[in-house]
Design an enzyme around this catalytic site. Structure first.
Site, PDB file in Angstrom:
ATOM      1  N   ARG A  51     -12.114  -7.736   0.488  1.00  0.00           N
ATOM      2  CA  ARG A  51     -11.691  -7.997  -1.085  1.00  0.00           C
ATOM      3  C   ARG A  51     -10.627  -7.293  -1.524  1.00  0.00           C
ATOM      4  O   ARG A  51      -9.657  -8.003  -2.112  1.00  0.00           O
ATOM      5  CB  ARG A  51     -13.080  -7.722  -2.015  1.00  0.00           C
ATOM      6  CG  ARG A  51     -13.820  -8.939  -1.843  1.00  0.00           C
ATOM      7  CD  ARG A  51     -15.131  -8.498  -2.482  1.00  0.00           C
ATOM      8  NE  ARG A  51     -15.738  -7.644  -1.296  1.00  0.00           N
ATOM      9  CZ  ARG A  51     -16.377  -8.083  -0.231  1.00  0.00           C
ATOM     10  NH1 ARG A  51     -16.497  -9.428  -0.087  1.00  0.00           N
ATOM     11  NH2 ARG A  51     -16.523  -7.327   0.879  1.00  0.00           N
ATOM     12  N   THR A  52     -10.437  -5.915  -1.365  1.00  0.00           N
ATOM     13  CA  THR A  52      -9.376  -5.160  -2.078  1.00  0.00           C
ATOM     14  C   THR A  52      -7.973  -5.485  -1.605  1.00  0.00           C
ATOM     15  O   THR A  52      -7.054  -6.009  -2.274  1.00  0.00           O
ATOM     16  CB  THR A  52      -9.809  -3.761  -2.148  1.00  0.00           C
ATOM     17  OG1 THR A  52     -11.165  -3.525  -2.419  1.00  0.00           O
ATOM     18  CG2 THR A  52      -8.624  -3.113  -3.003  1.00  0.00           C
ATOM     19  N   LYS A  80       0.347   7.688  15.650  1.00  0.00           N
ATOM     20  CA  LYS A  80       1.276   8.572  16.125  1.00  0.00           C
ATOM     21  C   LYS A  80       1.399  10.120  15.341  1.00  0.00           C
ATOM     22  O   LYS A  80       2.182  10.892  15.816  1.00  0.00           O
ATOM     23  CB  LYS A  80       2.686   8.188  16.065  1.00  0.00           C
ATOM     24  CG  LYS A  80       2.753   6.781  16.822  1.00  0.00           C
ATOM     25  CD  LYS A  80       4.088   6.113  16.657  1.00  0.00           C
ATOM     26  CE  LYS A  80       4.183   4.752  17.329  1.00  0.00           C
ATOM     27  NZ  LYS A  80       5.687   4.399  17.001  1.00  0.00           N
ATOM     28  N   ARG A 101      -5.093   2.552   0.554  1.00  0.00           N
ATOM     29  CA  ARG A 101      -6.603   2.870   0.709  1.00  0.00           C
ATOM     30  C   ARG A 101      -6.771   3.827   1.843  1.00  0.00           C
ATOM     31  O   ARG A 101      -6.117   3.430   2.809  1.00  0.00           O
ATOM     32  CB  ARG A 101      -7.548   1.660   1.161  1.00  0.00           C
ATOM     33  CG  ARG A 101      -8.959   2.130   1.594  1.00  0.00           C
ATOM     34  CD  ARG A 101      -9.870   0.893   1.629  1.00  0.00           C
ATOM     35  NE  ARG A 101     -10.357   0.547   0.435  1.00  0.00           N
ATOM     36  CZ  ARG A 101     -11.130  -0.351   0.118  1.00  0.00           C
ATOM     37  NH1 ARG A 101     -11.889  -0.992   1.082  1.00  0.00           N
ATOM     38  NH2 ARG A 101     -11.453  -0.901  -1.122  1.00  0.00           N
ATOM     39  N   HIS A 129     -12.162   4.555  -7.247  1.00  0.00           N
ATOM     40  CA  HIS A 129     -11.921   3.263  -6.939  1.00  0.00           C
ATOM     41  C   HIS A 129     -11.242   2.522  -8.181  1.00  0.00           C
ATOM     42  O   HIS A 129     -11.875   1.391  -8.713  1.00  0.00           O
ATOM     43  CB  HIS A 129     -12.744   2.447  -6.119  1.00  0.00           C
ATOM     44  CG  HIS A 129     -12.549   1.189  -5.533  1.00  0.00           C
ATOM     45  ND1 HIS A 129     -11.309   0.352  -5.686  1.00  0.00           N
ATOM     46  CD2 HIS A 129     -13.218   0.585  -4.409  1.00  0.00           C
ATOM     47  CE1 HIS A 129     -11.193  -0.735  -4.934  1.00  0.00           C
ATOM     48  NE2 HIS A 129     -12.285  -0.579  -4.033  1.00  0.00           N
TER      49      HIS A 129
HETATM   50  C1  NCD Z   1     -16.170  -1.129  -2.188  1.00  0.00           C
HETATM   51  C2  NCD Z   1     -15.453   0.365  -1.656  1.00  0.00           C
HETATM   52  O1  NCD Z   1     -14.394  -0.262  -0.820  1.00  0.00           O
HETATM   53  O2  NCD Z   1     -15.484   1.256  -2.182  1.00  0.00           O
HETATM   54  N1  NCD Z   1     -15.807  -2.293  -1.702  1.00  0.00           N
HETATM   55  C3  NCD Z   1     -14.909  -2.986  -2.575  1.00  0.00           C
HETATM   56  O3  NCD Z   1     -13.764  -2.372  -2.636  1.00  0.00           O
HETATM   57  N2  NCD Z   1     -14.956  -4.021  -3.184  1.00  0.00           N
HETATM   58  C4  NCD Z   1     -17.518  -0.872  -2.082  1.00  0.00           C
HETATM   59  C5  NCD Z   1     -18.208  -0.606  -0.635  1.00  0.00           C
HETATM   60  O4  NCD Z   1     -17.389  -0.283   0.357  1.00  0.00           O
HETATM   61  O5  NCD Z   1     -19.283  -0.432  -0.584  1.00  0.00           O
END
Ligand code: NCD
Length: 306
Positions: A51-52, A80, A101, A129
């Site tokens: 999703r993100t 590397k 991320r 997040h």
């Molecule tokens: C979340 C995350 O990555 O922290 N997912 C997301 O970004 N929607 C929640 C999760 O991974 O459980």
């Protein structure tokens, strides 16, 4: 130039403006279809995501911009031995904005210190997040009509769940919110959030272990999965992973208008039979994530659409 590391990087007024913009984008998508023409978003994902990453990419594409990036550390020069600092110096030459991320807490912050483009933290380890939080705030505001005066249950892995940590920090700025922290003892909210954020700011909260005990009083239930990848051993994960399972029988204990959120991915903590209940709004929540990220990109790139 601004970076986004935590939901507190924006004032309450700025959050309101981003949510208003996201609502206008939802209502009038064609108005924004060319707003980022000629701009590029880089997605630097050192940890899995559906999703993100894809909602960031969809957001930039919806704005008429382009996207580039990588979706795992293995397919980048991190494998590397390249540092985050060096990678971001290079990405700054290729893109106008980036979402990162990383499994290590603080990695996007390090990147921001060496970047000449805005860096958005798209999740750093068990820490924060912020863009999921903006998504959650938009969902609550759109579906409940307000961001104050409610009791919210946060259920599951409160120890490692970064979405919960960020959401708590954001919500304490609104009046009269009560938090019900629902977790097994082993997965309780870390002290640095319970004591330093909730207690220090005189927030109303209680900690319970049984979901059934909490359900009747909740206006919102925020479910989370047990964060398998942050456990030190498999045995502990296996013991914890099915601790909470929301099904129709348990849902019968909830208020008729209690809404159920989940950042997703879901594992076993919500039975698919719950998906058809009108109170289940987690798939809608994922859609709100695209509008909010569009609004965020416009804000950070200082693009005005009249
Ligand atoms: C979340 C995350 O990555 O922290 N997912 C997301 O970004 N929607 C929640 C999760 O991974 O459980």
């Amino acid at each position: 130039m601004r970076h986004v590391m935590s939901p507190l990087d924006f004032s309450v007024e700025e959050v309101d403006r981003i949510l208003d913009l996201a609502a206008d984008i939802k209502a009038n998508p064609e108005k924004y279809a060319h707003a980022c023409e000629g701009k590029k978003l880089a997605t630097l994902f050192y940890e899995p995501s559906t999703r993100t990453r894809l909602s960031f990419e969809a957001a930039m594409l919806n704005l008429g911009g382009r996207v580039l990036g990588f979706s795992s550390a293995d397919s980048s020069s991190a494998s590397k031995g390249e540092s985050v600092a060096d990678t971001i110096r290079i990405i700054s030459c290729y893109a106008d904005i980036c979402a990162m991320r990383h499994p290590k807490e603080g990695a996007p912050l390090v990147a921001s210190m060496h970047s000449s483009i805005p860096v958005i933290n798209a999740g750093d380890g068990g820490h924060q997040h912020p863009t999921q939080t903006l998504t959650d705030l938009m969902t609550i505001r759109s579906e409940k009509g307000r961001l104050d005066n409610f009791t919210i249950g946060l259920c599951g892995d409160l120890k490692f769940g970064r979405t919960v940590h960020s959401l708590i920090k954001a919500l304490i700025r609104y009046p009269n919110i009560k938090f019900v922290l629902i977790s097994p003892d082993e997965l309780r909210l870390p002290d640095y959030i319970r004591d330093d954020v909730l207690v220090r700011n005189h927030q109303q909260f209680e900690e319970v272990v049984r979901l059934e005990d909490a359900l009747p009083q909740l206006d919102l239930l925020y479910m989370t999965r047990v964060q398998k990848e942050r456990f030190f051993n498999e045995e502990d994960y296996v013991r914890m992973k099915d601790f909470y399972i929301l099904d129709k029988a348990k849902l019968a204990l909830a208020k008729p208008d209690m809404q159920i959120l989940h950042p997703l991915p879901r594992v076993n903590e919500i039975e698919p039979e719950v998906d058809d209940d009108p109170r289940a709004i987690y798939f809608k929540q994922a859609q709100y994530g695209v509008y909010v990220r569009m609004a965020l990109i416009l804000t950070l790139l200082e693009v005005e659409v009249c």
